[in-house]
Enzyme design. Structure first.
Site, short mmCIF file in Angstrom:
data_model
loop_
_atom_site.label_atom_id
_atom_site.label_comp_id
_atom_site.label_asym_id
_atom_site.label_seq_id
_atom_site.Cartn_x
_atom_site.Cartn_y
_atom_site.Cartn_z
CE LYS A 177 -3.65 2.20 2.68
NZ LYS A 177 -4.49 2.08 3.88
CE LYS A 179 -6.12 1.92 -0.47
NZ LYS A 179 -6.66 1.89 0.87
C1 PBG Z 1 -6.92 3.13 5.25
C2 PBG Z 1 -7.59 3.17 3.96
C3 PBG Z 1 -7.36 4.06 2.91
C4 PBG Z 1 -8.24 3.73 1.88
C5 PBG Z 1 -8.97 2.65 2.30
N1 PBG Z 1 -8.56 2.31 3.60
C6 PBG Z 1 -6.38 5.05 2.62
C7 PBG Z 1 -5.71 5.94 3.50
O1 PBG Z 1 -6.30 6.99 3.83
O2 PBG Z 1 -4.57 5.67 3.81
C8 PBG Z 1 -8.33 4.46 0.58
C9 PBG Z 1 -9.24 3.92 -0.43
C10 PBG Z 1 -9.53 4.82 -1.55
O3 PBG Z 1 -8.87 5.85 -1.77
O4 PBG Z 1 -10.48 4.49 -2.28
N2 PBG Z 1 -7.65 2.54 6.24
#
Ligand code: PBG
Length: 326
Positions: free
Chosen positions: A196, A249
């Protein structure tokens, strides 16, 4: 011309039937995981301004949305929660009656076959917006793991079928696997957000989930977008620790990484077509600058071609509709 030697690649592109026969990547609704936002309160269906077509739902309104998802043949949803109270240690993330836990109960009660994947993180529940316990301006790793494990167990108790930890603490898969096993949940799979990146593409999500960090950024735990080998190291650790799925991601800017993981590991691979990617497509479509249907299907197909077995996408409902029409 007659003595020129070359291959006639166009032979296999002559007509639609031939093209269909040699098509290598087929997108189906089975590939999709639909992310949904559950919010505390009643009779709420509020559109997220930077994500047209995506809403925050109170539990009483969530059921109609899930019925649509099921009707479209989408097998799975990922639930995100927006709590009414936040504190320094994200209490609502692991509360028995937290918003995700309650949303999970409602969804499983109405649609037992629909797979509910719980996003296991703290950032939507902490007042500082970071994904763990903060001390001296940084997120402390091991103590945050304990809260993450509590969150995972409470989500499974509420009926979650799969746990998807996303806070990028070291050892999160090992800790959650152990915690779930000890609680008697050895059959609950872990879908690890293994890779991520600290990405600007999460902007609209943070509006939707009200989870923007109140100070600093997430760069001490999420990855540097410049790194590829680090992604392999992260994935390798998660495989060793017992992950059942690996995720990359965001999706679009990281298709090379997705392919690297596909070539290197044998686990089902997921990619997250995140909020910023969705927002760009929506904005351009609404301006009439691009053909939304064609662009979305091309994007999702490219993710599958790059190696994704599953795609988390806000386009899931539209794409499933378009695939039915085709
Ligand atoms: C963190 C989380 C994030 C997203 C989903 N779960 C990102 C973050 O703020 O670090 C982002 C998903 C998206 O942008 O669609 N719990």
């Amino acid at each position: 011309m007659t003595d020129l030697k070359f291959h006639r690649h166009r032979r296999l592109r002559q007509n639609a039937t031939l093209r269909r026969m040699v098509r290598e990547t087929i997108l189906t609704a089975d590939d999709f995981i639909y992310p949904v936002f559950a919010i505390e309160g009643e009779n709420i269906k509020t559109e997220i301004p930077s994500m047209p077509g995506v809403y925050q739902f109170s539990l009483d309104r969530l059921v109609e949305e899930m019925a649509e998802v099921v009707d479209l043949g989408i097998p799975s949803v990922m639930i995100f929660g927006i709590p009414s109270e936040k504190d320094a240690v994200g209490t609502q993330a692991y509360h028995t009656h937290g918003i995700v836990q309650e949303a999970t109960r409602v969804v499983k009660e109405h649609f037992p076959e629909l797979m509910v994947i719980a996003d296991t993180c703290l950032c939507e529940y902490t007042d500082h917006g970071h994904c763990g316990i903060v001390r001296d301006g940084d997120v402390v790793n091991d103590e945050s793991l304990e809260l993450l494990v509590k969150t995972a167990v409470s989500q499974v108790e509420a009926g979650a079928d799969v746990i998807a930890p996303s806070n990028m603490m070291d050892g999160f898969v090992a800790a959650i696997r152990k915690g779930l096993d000890e609680a008697g949940y050895e059959n609950i799979p872990i879908m690890s957000y293994a890779v991520k990146y600290a990405s600007a593409f999460y902007g609209p999500f943070r509006d939707a989930a009200d989870s923007t960090p109140q100070f600093g950024d997430r760069k001490t735990y999420q990855m540097d977008p410049a790194n590829r080998l680090e992604a392999l190291r992260e994935a390798e650790s998660d495989v060793e620790e017992g992950a059942d799925f690996l995720m990359v991601k965001p999706g679009l800017s990281y298709l090379d990484v997705l392919r690297d993981l596909k070539n290197q590991f044998n686990l089902p691979l997921v990619t997250y077509n995140v909020s910023g990617e969705y927002a760009m497509v929506k904005a351009a479509s609404q301006n009439g600058w691009i053909d939304e249907k064609a662009i979305v299907l091309e994007l999702l197909t490219s993710m599958k071609r790059a190696g994704a077995d599953l795609i988390l996408t806000y386009h899931a409902k539209d794409a499933a509709k378009w695939l039915k029409e085709a």
